[in-house]
Design a protein around this motif. Structure first.
Motif, mmCIF file in Angstrom:
data_model
loop_
_atom_site.group_PDB
_atom_site.id
_atom_site.type_symbol
_atom_site.label_atom_id
_atom_site.label_comp_id
_atom_site.label_asym_id
_atom_site.label_seq_id
_atom_site.Cartn_x
_atom_site.Cartn_y
_atom_site.Cartn_z
ATOM 1 N N LEU A 171 0.837 -1.189 0.000
ATOM 2 C CA LEU A 171 0.000 0.000 0.000
ATOM 3 C C LEU A 171 0.882 1.252 0.000
ATOM 4 C CD1 LEU A 171 -2.687 -0.890 2.699
ATOM 5 C CD2 LEU A 171 -3.027 -0.809 0.226
ATOM 6 N N ASN A 172 0.312 2.345 -0.448
ATOM 7 C CA ASN A 172 0.974 3.631 -0.298
ATOM 8 C C ASN A 172 1.201 3.879 1.189
ATOM 9 O OD1 ASN A 172 0.504 6.691 0.340
ATOM 10 N ND2 ASN A 172 1.250 6.642 -1.753
ATOM 11 N N VAL A 173 2.325 4.522 1.524
ATOM 12 C CA VAL A 173 2.669 4.707 2.930
ATOM 13 C C VAL A 173 1.612 5.506 3.684
ATOM 14 C CG1 VAL A 173 4.072 6.779 2.489
ATOM 15 C CG2 VAL A 173 4.516 5.380 4.520
ATOM 16 N N SER A 174 0.958 6.455 3.024
ATOM 17 C CA SER A 174 -0.068 7.238 3.722
ATOM 18 C C SER A 174 -1.322 6.396 3.977
ATOM 19 C CB SER A 174 -0.422 8.494 2.928
ATOM 20 O OG SER A 174 -0.947 8.177 1.662
ATOM 21 N N ALA A 175 -1.616 5.451 3.068
ATOM 22 C CA ALA A 175 -2.753 4.554 3.284
ATOM 23 C C ALA A 175 -2.449 3.601 4.433
ATOM 24 C CB ALA A 175 -3.068 3.785 2.004
ATOM 25 N N SER A 176 -1.227 3.074 4.467
ATOM 26 C CA SER A 176 -0.817 2.192 5.561
ATOM 27 C C SER A 176 -0.885 2.929 6.891
ATOM 28 C CB SER A 176 0.603 1.688 5.321
ATOM 29 O OG SER A 176 0.687 0.928 4.143
ATOM 30 N N ALA A 177 -0.427 4.168 6.869
ATOM 31 C CA ALA A 177 -0.440 4.967 8.091
ATOM 32 C C ALA A 177 -1.854 5.099 8.646
ATOM 33 C CB ALA A 177 0.154 6.351 7.816
ATOM 34 N N ALA A 178 -2.801 5.410 7.793
ATOM 35 C CA ALA A 178 -4.184 5.597 8.243
ATOM 36 C C ALA A 178 -4.727 4.322 8.890
ATOM 37 C CB ALA A 178 -5.055 6.020 7.064
ATOM 38 N N ILE A 179 -4.456 3.181 8.279
ATOM 39 C CA ILE A 179 -4.939 1.907 8.834
ATOM 40 C C ILE A 179 -4.362 1.678 10.230
ATOM 41 C CG2 ILE A 179 -4.815 -0.602 8.570
ATOM 42 C CD1 ILE A 179 -4.899 -0.109 5.509
ATOM 43 N N LEU A 180 -3.063 1.850 10.367
ATOM 44 C CA LEU A 180 -2.409 1.594 11.654
ATOM 45 C C LEU A 180 -2.805 2.612 12.716
ATOM 46 C CD1 LEU A 180 1.152 0.664 10.330
ATOM 47 C CD2 LEU A 180 -0.658 -0.888 11.084
ATOM 48 N N PHE A 181 -2.901 3.862 12.331
ATOM 49 C CA PHE A 181 -3.262 4.905 13.302
ATOM 50 C C PHE A 181 -4.656 4.671 13.876
ATOM 51 C CE2 PHE A 181 -0.511 8.281 10.924
ATOM 52 C CZ PHE A 181 0.628 7.575 11.281
ATOM 53 N N PHE A 182 -5.599 4.294 13.015
ATOM 54 C CA PHE A 182 -6.970 4.142 13.504
ATOM 55 C C PHE A 182 -7.175 2.836 14.263
ATOM 56 C CE2 PHE A 182 -7.710 7.704 10.693
ATOM 57 C CZ PHE A 182 -8.599 8.457 11.448
ATOM 58 N N GLU A 183 -6.351 1.831 13.988
ATOM 59 C CA GLU A 183 -6.385 0.633 14.828
ATOM 60 C C GLU A 183 -5.849 0.972 16.216
ATOM 61 O OE1 GLU A 183 -6.604 -3.168 16.497
ATOM 62 O OE2 GLU A 183 -7.682 -2.166 14.873
ATOM 63 N N LEU A 184 -4.785 1.767 16.246
ATOM 64 C CA LEU A 184 -4.237 2.203 17.527
ATOM 65 C C LEU A 184 -5.273 3.028 18.283
ATOM 66 C CD1 LEU A 184 -1.803 2.272 19.387
ATOM 67 C CD2 LEU A 184 -0.883 4.159 18.051
ATOM 68 N N ARG A 185 -5.950 3.908 17.580
ATOM 69 C CA ARG A 185 -6.996 4.720 18.217
ATOM 70 C C ARG A 185 -8.116 3.839 18.764
ATOM 71 N NH1 ARG A 185 -9.321 9.820 18.238
ATOM 72 N NH2 ARG A 185 -11.595 9.845 18.320
ATOM 73 N N ARG A 186 -8.525 2.853 17.981
ATOM 74 C CA ARG A 186 -9.595 1.947 18.413
ATOM 75 C C ARG A 186 -9.235 1.245 19.716
ATOM 76 N NH1 ARG A 186 -11.015 -3.171 18.599
ATOM 77 N NH2 ARG A 186 -8.972 -3.840 17.844
ATOM 78 N N GLN A 187 -7.992 0.747 19.778
ATOM 79 C CA GLN A 187 -7.581 0.026 20.977
ATOM 80 C C GLN A 187 -7.442 0.948 22.178
ATOM 81 O OE1 GLN A 187 -4.357 -2.743 20.753
ATOM 82 N NE2 GLN A 187 -4.850 -3.407 18.670
ATOM 83 N N LEU A 188 -6.850 2.092 21.986
ATOM 84 C CA LEU A 188 -6.611 2.991 23.110
ATOM 85 C C LEU A 188 -7.882 3.657 23.623
ATOM 86 C CD1 LEU A 188 -3.229 4.677 22.089
ATOM 87 C CD2 LEU A 188 -3.624 2.665 23.518
ATOM 88 N N SER A 189 -8.913 3.681 22.786
ATOM 89 C CA SER A 189 -10.199 4.253 23.222
ATOM 90 C C SER A 189 -11.158 3.183 23.713
ATOM 91 C CB SER A 189 -10.836 5.034 22.069
ATOM 92 O OG SER A 189 -11.118 4.179 20.978
ATOM 93 N N GLY A 190 -10.650 1.974 23.914
ATOM 94 C CA GLY A 190 -11.493 0.896 24.431
ATOM 95 C C GLY A 190 -12.355 0.237 23.387
#
Length: 246
Positions: A225-244
């Motif tokens: 994937l494009n690095v910015s697309a990969s970034a979005a996927i990983l960032f929002f998974e991190l957000r999902r976990q950290l927000s419960g």
């Protein structure tokens, strides 16, 4: 640095930071401009910024963008944050996810990553001094002005930066094709995600310093994937976990 666009100006006005060294703000001198533009001009005047008017052609000549939306901001330089200041901020917050960009070179990728980082609640972005895109007017535009909402720091040695973060209690995750699936990882409150160069990925030494290597599984026929697309996927998974999981 000439910035353009109404969203960018709104971000600057909302931030109201003394770190922003604004020389002047130019508005189009066309008649019958929108109420929105008039309100933005009034806000600038109330803040004490120097405001000038100029024909659309001059605004284009300054920012080299026809779609300048009637406003150009003459900014002395982008207000980077010292890495030490980001570390100090992290000591005062229990949840502090970070982004590390290891020689990401495309300005549009940098702008898109910044936008996703802010949207996902990342707390800072660290980029390398050499062989990396820096925050330019194009980057600010792609980020829709959100580059002013997140601390961005430049470091000379990313491998050493990883070590310092680990000493401060961070767990560091390097994104690479051969890593563990990102959704199998339980991210801690202080996690730093490293994304690498568009062609080569995360450099070997930097990757070796990371605590974990993570990947985004995809179909075999797809290279990456494009690095910015990969970034979005990983960032929002991190957000999902950290927000419960919300």
């Amino acid at each position: 640095m000439y910035l353009h666009g109404r969203n960018v100006l709104r971000e600057i006005l909302d931030l109201n930071s003394k770190k922003l060294k604004i020389k002047r703000i130019l508005f189009t001198n066309q008649q019958n401009v929108s109420k929105e533009l008039e309100e933005l001009k009034l806000r600038c005047l109330k803040r004490g910024y120097k405001v000038d008017e100029a024909p659309p052609e001059k605004l284009y000549n300054l920012c080299r963008e026809k779609k300048h939306q009637g406003v150009v901001v003459d900014l002395k330089e982008f207000p980077y944050t010292d890495f030490e200041d980001i570390i100090e901020l992290s000591r005062n917050e229990s949840v502090f996810p970070l982004v590390l960009l290891d020689t990401v070179q495309d300005p549009h990728n940098l702008g898109a990553i910044i936008r996703s980082a802010v949207a996902a609640g990342m707390r800072g972005i660290i980029i390398t001094e050499k062989s990396s895109a820096k925050v330019t007017s194009a980057v600010v535009k792609v980020s829709t002005g959100l580059a002013f909402r997140i601390p961005i720091s430049i470091v000379t040695n990313m491998a050493r930066t990883v070590e310092i973060l680990q000493e401060e209690g961070f767990w560091v995750y390097a994104a690479s094709m051969e890593g563990e699936p990102y959704f199998s990882i339980e991210f801690p409150e202080k996690a730093a995600i490293i994304l690498g160069n568009e062609g080569e990925g995360v450099r070997k030494l930097v990757k070796e310093k990371a605590d974990y290597i993570i990947s985004i599984p995809m179909e075999k026929e797809v290279d990456s994937l494009n690095v910015s697309a990969s970034a979005a996927i990983l960032f929002f998974e991190l957000r999902r976990q950290l927000s419960g999981g919300e």
